[in-house]
Motif scaffolding. Structure first.
Motif, PDB file in Angstrom:
ATOM      1  N   ALA A  30       0.817  -1.193   0.102  1.00 13.31           N
ATOM      2  CA  ALA A  30      -0.006   0.131  -0.092  1.00 13.31           C
ATOM      3  C   ALA A  30       1.004   1.197   0.019  1.00 13.31           C
ATOM      4  O   ALA A  30       0.521   2.098  -0.861  1.00 13.31           O
ATOM      5  CB  ALA A  30      -1.060  -0.141   1.116  1.00 13.31           C
ATOM      6  N   ALA A  31       2.094   1.443   0.765  1.00 14.20           N
ATOM      7  CA  ALA A  31       2.850   2.293   0.826  1.00 14.20           C
ATOM      8  C   ALA A  31       3.534   2.671  -0.506  1.00 14.20           C
ATOM      9  O   ALA A  31       3.707   3.877  -0.914  1.00 14.20           O
ATOM     10  CB  ALA A  31       3.853   2.187   1.884  1.00 14.20           C
ATOM     11  N   LEU A  32       4.026   1.694  -1.298  1.00 11.81           N
ATOM     12  CA  LEU A  32       4.438   1.707  -2.728  1.00 11.81           C
ATOM     13  C   LEU A  32       3.568   2.177  -3.516  1.00 11.81           C
ATOM     14  O   LEU A  32       3.684   3.287  -4.366  1.00 11.81           O
ATOM     15  CB  LEU A  32       5.217   0.534  -3.096  1.00 11.81           C
ATOM     16  CG  LEU A  32       5.563   0.554  -4.548  1.00 11.81           C
ATOM     17  CD1 LEU A  32       6.637   1.638  -4.485  1.00 11.81           C
ATOM     18  CD2 LEU A  32       5.977  -0.932  -4.880  1.00 11.81           C
ATOM     19  N   ILE A  33       2.314   1.835  -3.413  1.00 12.52           N
ATOM     20  CA  ILE A  33       1.216   2.529  -4.460  1.00 12.52           C
ATOM     21  C   ILE A  33       0.759   3.729  -4.024  1.00 12.52           C
ATOM     22  O   ILE A  33       0.651   4.533  -5.120  1.00 12.52           O
ATOM     23  CB  ILE A  33       0.083   1.309  -4.426  1.00 12.52           C
ATOM     24  CG1 ILE A  33       0.479  -0.014  -4.928  1.00 12.52           C
ATOM     25  CG2 ILE A  33      -0.860   1.801  -5.244  1.00 12.52           C
ATOM     26  CD1 ILE A  33      -0.564  -1.103  -4.911  1.00 12.52           C
ATOM     27  N   ILE A  60      19.744   1.162   8.189  1.00 14.86           N
ATOM     28  CA  ILE A  60      20.178   1.158   9.615  1.00 14.86           C
ATOM     29  C   ILE A  60      20.537   2.908   9.801  1.00 14.86           C
ATOM     30  O   ILE A  60      20.279   3.480  10.863  1.00 14.86           O
ATOM     31  CB  ILE A  60      21.288   0.394   9.923  1.00 14.86           C
ATOM     32  CG1 ILE A  60      20.813  -0.846  10.101  1.00 14.86           C
ATOM     33  CG2 ILE A  60      21.850   0.798  11.158  1.00 14.86           C
ATOM     34  CD1 ILE A  60      22.017  -1.999  10.298  1.00 14.86           C
ATOM     35  N   LYS A  61      21.143   3.401   8.788  1.00 10.60           N
ATOM     36  CA  LYS A  61      21.456   4.797   8.943  1.00 10.60           C
ATOM     37  C   LYS A  61      20.240   5.740   8.762  1.00 10.60           C
ATOM     38  O   LYS A  61      20.071   6.591   9.779  1.00 10.60           O
ATOM     39  CB  LYS A  61      22.359   5.271   7.549  1.00 10.60           C
ATOM     40  CG  LYS A  61      22.492   6.653   7.426  1.00 10.60           C
ATOM     41  CD  LYS A  61      23.496   6.928   6.274  1.00 10.60           C
ATOM     42  CE  LYS A  61      23.980   8.381   6.367  1.00 10.60           C
ATOM     43  NZ  LYS A  61      24.821   8.689   5.009  1.00 10.60           N
ATOM     44  N   PHE A  62      19.263   5.397   7.913  1.00 12.49           N
ATOM     45  CA  PHE A  62      17.937   6.131   8.119  1.00 12.49           C
ATOM     46  C   PHE A  62      17.150   5.808   9.368  1.00 12.49           C
ATOM     47  O   PHE A  62      16.638   6.741  10.094  1.00 12.49           O
ATOM     48  CB  PHE A  62      16.977   5.573   6.874  1.00 12.49           C
ATOM     49  CG  PHE A  62      17.463   6.251   5.419  1.00 12.49           C
ATOM     50  CD1 PHE A  62      18.096   7.455   5.526  1.00 12.49           C
ATOM     51  CD2 PHE A  62      17.367   5.296   4.458  1.00 12.49           C
ATOM     52  CE1 PHE A  62      18.448   7.613   4.067  1.00 12.49           C
ATOM     53  CE2 PHE A  62      17.504   5.497   2.990  1.00 12.49           C
ATOM     54  CZ  PHE A  62      18.450   6.734   3.012  1.00 12.49           C
ATOM     55  N   ASN A  63      17.289   4.715   9.800  1.00 13.91           N
ATOM     56  CA  ASN A  63      16.701   4.432  11.065  1.00 13.91           C
ATOM     57  C   ASN A  63      17.217   5.100  12.274  1.00 13.91           C
ATOM     58  O   ASN A  63      16.418   5.622  13.123  1.00 13.91           O
ATOM     59  CB  ASN A  63      16.715   2.648  11.426  1.00 13.91           C
ATOM     60  CG  ASN A  63      16.156   2.354  12.752  1.00 13.91           C
ATOM     61  OD1 ASN A  63      14.935   2.164  12.603  1.00 13.91           O
ATOM     62  ND2 ASN A  63      16.814   2.127  13.701  1.00 13.91           N
ATOM     63  N   ALA A  64      18.583   5.364  12.212  1.00 15.43           N
ATOM     64  CA  ALA A  64      19.220   5.944  13.356  1.00 15.43           C
ATOM     65  C   ALA A  64      18.806   7.441  13.476  1.00 15.43           C
ATOM     66  O   ALA A  64      18.474   7.827  14.550  1.00 15.43           O
ATOM     67  CB  ALA A  64      20.625   5.909  13.384  1.00 15.43           C
ATOM     68  N   LEU A 100      15.874   8.782  12.196  1.00 16.21           N
ATOM     69  CA  LEU A 100      14.356   8.797  12.410  1.00 16.21           C
ATOM     70  C   LEU A 100      14.066   8.410  14.094  1.00 16.21           C
ATOM     71  O   LEU A 100      13.173   9.267  14.313  1.00 16.21           O
ATOM     72  CB  LEU A 100      13.522   7.680  11.493  1.00 16.21           C
ATOM     73  CG  LEU A 100      13.492   7.857  10.074  1.00 16.21           C
ATOM     74  CD1 LEU A 100      12.791   6.756   9.273  1.00 16.21           C
ATOM     75  CD2 LEU A 100      12.505   9.275   9.895  1.00 16.21           C
ATOM     76  N   ALA A 101      15.102   7.642  14.300  1.00 21.83           N
ATOM     77  CA  ALA A 101      14.720   7.402  15.973  1.00 21.83           C
ATOM     78  C   ALA A 101      14.797   8.456  16.685  1.00 21.83           C
ATOM     79  O   ALA A 101      14.233   8.763  17.874  1.00 21.83           O
ATOM     80  CB  ALA A 101      15.730   6.154  16.346  1.00 21.83           C
ATOM     81  N   THR A 102      15.817   9.496  16.216  1.00 24.58           N
ATOM     82  CA  THR A 102      15.811  10.645  17.173  1.00 24.58           C
ATOM     83  C   THR A 102      14.818  11.754  16.957  1.00 24.58           C
ATOM     84  O   THR A 102      14.918  12.612  17.742  1.00 24.58           O
ATOM     85  CB  THR A 102      17.518  11.479  16.565  1.00 24.58           C
ATOM     86  OG1 THR A 102      17.199  11.966  15.035  1.00 24.58           O
ATOM     87  CG2 THR A 102      18.620  10.380  16.673  1.00 24.58           C
ATOM     88  N   GLN A 103      13.960  11.461  15.890  1.00 22.74           N
ATOM     89  CA  GLN A 103      12.977  12.535  15.603  1.00 22.74           C
ATOM     90  C   GLN A 103      11.579  11.628  16.087  1.00 22.74           C
ATOM     91  O   GLN A 103      10.520  12.483  16.179  1.00 22.74           O
ATOM     92  CB  GLN A 103      12.771  12.649  14.254  1.00 22.74           C
ATOM     93  CG  GLN A 103      13.839  13.129  13.534  1.00 22.74           C
ATOM     94  CD  GLN A 103      14.727  14.411  14.109  1.00 22.74           C
ATOM     95  OE1 GLN A 103      13.630  15.321  13.994  1.00 22.74           O
ATOM     96  NE2 GLN A 103      15.719  14.547  14.472  1.00 22.74           N
ATOM     97  N   ASP A 104      11.624  10.503  16.537  1.00 25.63           N
ATOM     98  CA  ASP A 104      10.320   9.874  17.198  1.00 25.63           C
ATOM     99  C   ASP A 104       9.993  10.291  18.300  1.00 25.63           C
ATOM    100  O   ASP A 104      10.509  10.635  19.252  1.00 25.63           O
ATOM    101  CB  ASP A 104      10.707   8.303  17.159  1.00 25.63           C
ATOM    102  CG  ASP A 104       9.611   7.658  17.464  1.00 25.63           C
ATOM    103  OD1 ASP A 104       8.525   7.646  16.857  1.00 25.63           O
ATOM    104  OD2 ASP A 104       9.375   7.221  18.509  1.00 25.63           O
ATOM    105  N   GLY A 105       8.516  11.154  18.116  1.00 23.64           N
ATOM    106  CA  GLY A 105       7.898  11.702  19.362  1.00 23.64           C
ATOM    107  C   GLY A 105       7.533  10.645  20.475  1.00 23.64           C
ATOM    108  O   GLY A 105       7.577  11.149  21.664  1.00 23.64           O
ATOM    109  N   ARG A 149       3.764   9.737   9.446  1.00 26.14           N
ATOM    110  CA  ARG A 149       4.408   8.624   9.123  1.00 26.14           C
ATOM    111  C   ARG A 149       5.054   8.497   8.008  1.00 26.14           C
ATOM    112  O   ARG A 149       4.645   8.682   6.856  1.00 26.14           O
ATOM    113  CB  ARG A 149       3.255   7.386   9.187  1.00 26.14           C
ATOM    114  CG  ARG A 149       3.973   5.953   8.785  1.00 26.14           C
ATOM    115  CD  ARG A 149       2.631   4.942   8.841  1.00 26.14           C
ATOM    116  NE  ARG A 149       3.258   3.469   8.524  1.00 26.14           N
ATOM    117  CZ  ARG A 149       3.167   2.949   7.156  1.00 26.14           C
ATOM    118  NH1 ARG A 149       2.435   3.625   6.086  1.00 26.14           N
ATOM    119  NH2 ARG A 149       3.691   1.782   6.993  1.00 26.14           N
ATOM    120  N   ALA A 150       6.278   8.321   7.874  1.00 25.73           N
ATOM    121  CA  ALA A 150       7.139   8.356   6.677  1.00 25.73           C
ATOM    122  C   ALA A 150       8.473   7.263   6.998  1.00 25.73           C
ATOM    123  O   ALA A 150       8.638   6.882   8.077  1.00 25.73           O
ATOM    124  CB  ALA A 150       7.931   9.703   6.814  1.00 25.73           C
ATOM    125  N   GLY A 151       8.858   6.757   5.953  1.00 28.93           N
ATOM    126  CA  GLY A 151      10.002   5.806   5.553  1.00 28.93           C
ATOM    127  C   GLY A 151      10.603   5.650   4.456  1.00 28.93           C
ATOM    128  O   GLY A 151      10.093   6.090   3.535  1.00 28.93           O
TER     129      GLY A 151
END
Length: 279
Positions: A181-184, A231-235, A237-242, A255-257
């Motif tokens: 669904a996210a890709l579409i 893992i780089k993206f995850n690190a 995003l983790a600093t921005q997670d509310g 929601r973004a990724g």
């Protein structure tokens, strides 16, 4: 339906129908699901334009009868395909294990953790990133899907850098619902968007004349370098997670990724051109 849209639709639906067929879902049940979705989408579209989503308007837009629309609206939506709570919690625990310095070893890799303890333990990790879920229950769930195991010293050992439920088909099908669904939705956004700066990133690389012998090396490269990038993206995003790092400013909940996936398939042999003899 124009030709390009029809061909795209058939290519999208065929692998989904393959799954439904394997699960014994008949055409009639699939048709009912499509009707339900058409009603929901039509209602959402009318609401988005400030119009009243009456049964008559939805019937006109979808081609269904007013009786069918009324019945389908009573059934209501099922909330869509979303990851189950165990998947959400497990993914958050793994995220913390990958980036939180309290749970890393001297070289910055996820450490093997004692099960109990106020700091630097699996229990502390679960408490920080999974709310009130008991650490033993979380360990059992992550062990069940192949994400964690006990090492020779009885400590929790992370078995990979991504929460992939290897042994749980229900979890995999849940991920199918969210990832496809996210890709579409990304492609749909890019089809509708006129402003180049507002386009979502959407790229792939693909060759269609590769020998089978080249695939294992490429698959391994994608697995390693793709995971490093995630893992780089995850690190970040983790600093921005509310949830774990409440932002100093900013409003809303988004929601973004980014998703990376490997694919391969056989290319159908093209028939050789016949050379006709001259008369």
């Amino acid at each position: 339906m124009n030709t390009h849209l029809k061909l795209a639709f058939l290519r999208i639906v065929k692998p989904l129908v393959r799954i439904l067929h394997r699960k014994g879902v008949a055409v009639g049940e699939l048709n009912q699901m499509f009707k339900q979705i058409y009603v929901e989408v039509s209602e959402e579209a009318l609401l988005a334009t400030g119009e009243r989503p009456t049964t008559s308007r939805i019937a006109i837009a979808t081609g269904l009868t007013r009786k069918e629309v009324a019945q389908l609206r009573l059934i209501g939506a099922d909330g869509g395909h979303v990851p189950t709570p165990s998947y959400n919690r497990g993914a958050r625990v793994m995220t913390g294990w990958l980036h939180d310095t309290e749970f890393l070893n001297a070289v910055g890799q996820p450490a093997n953790l004692p099960l109990q303890g106020e700091k630097g333990s699996f229990a502390a990790l679960v408490s920080r990133y999974s709310g009130d879920m008991p650490y033993r229950a979380m360990f059992q769930e992550m062990e069940r899907v192949g994400a964690v195991q006990l090492d020779a010293c009885g400590q929790a050992q992370l078995m990979g850098a991504g929460y992939i439920p290897h042994a749980d088909e229900a979890e995999k099908l849940s991920i199918l619902g969210t990832d496809v669904a996210a890709l579409i939705q990304t492609i749909d956004h890019n089809v509708l968007t006129q402003e180049r700066s507002q386009l979502y990133f959407q790229r792939k690389v693909c060759y269609d004349n590769l020998p089978e012998a080249a695939l294992p090396a490429f698959k391994q490269m994608v697995g390693q370098e793709g995971m490093d990038l995630l893992i780089k993206f995850n690190a970040w995003l983790a600093t921005q997670d509310g949830g774990s790092h409440p932002p100093a400013d900013g409003v809303g909940r988004m929601r973004a990724g980014v998703g990376i996936y490997y694919f391969e398939e056989a290319v159908a042999e093209q028939p050789e051109e016949r050379i006709e003899d001259s008369p």
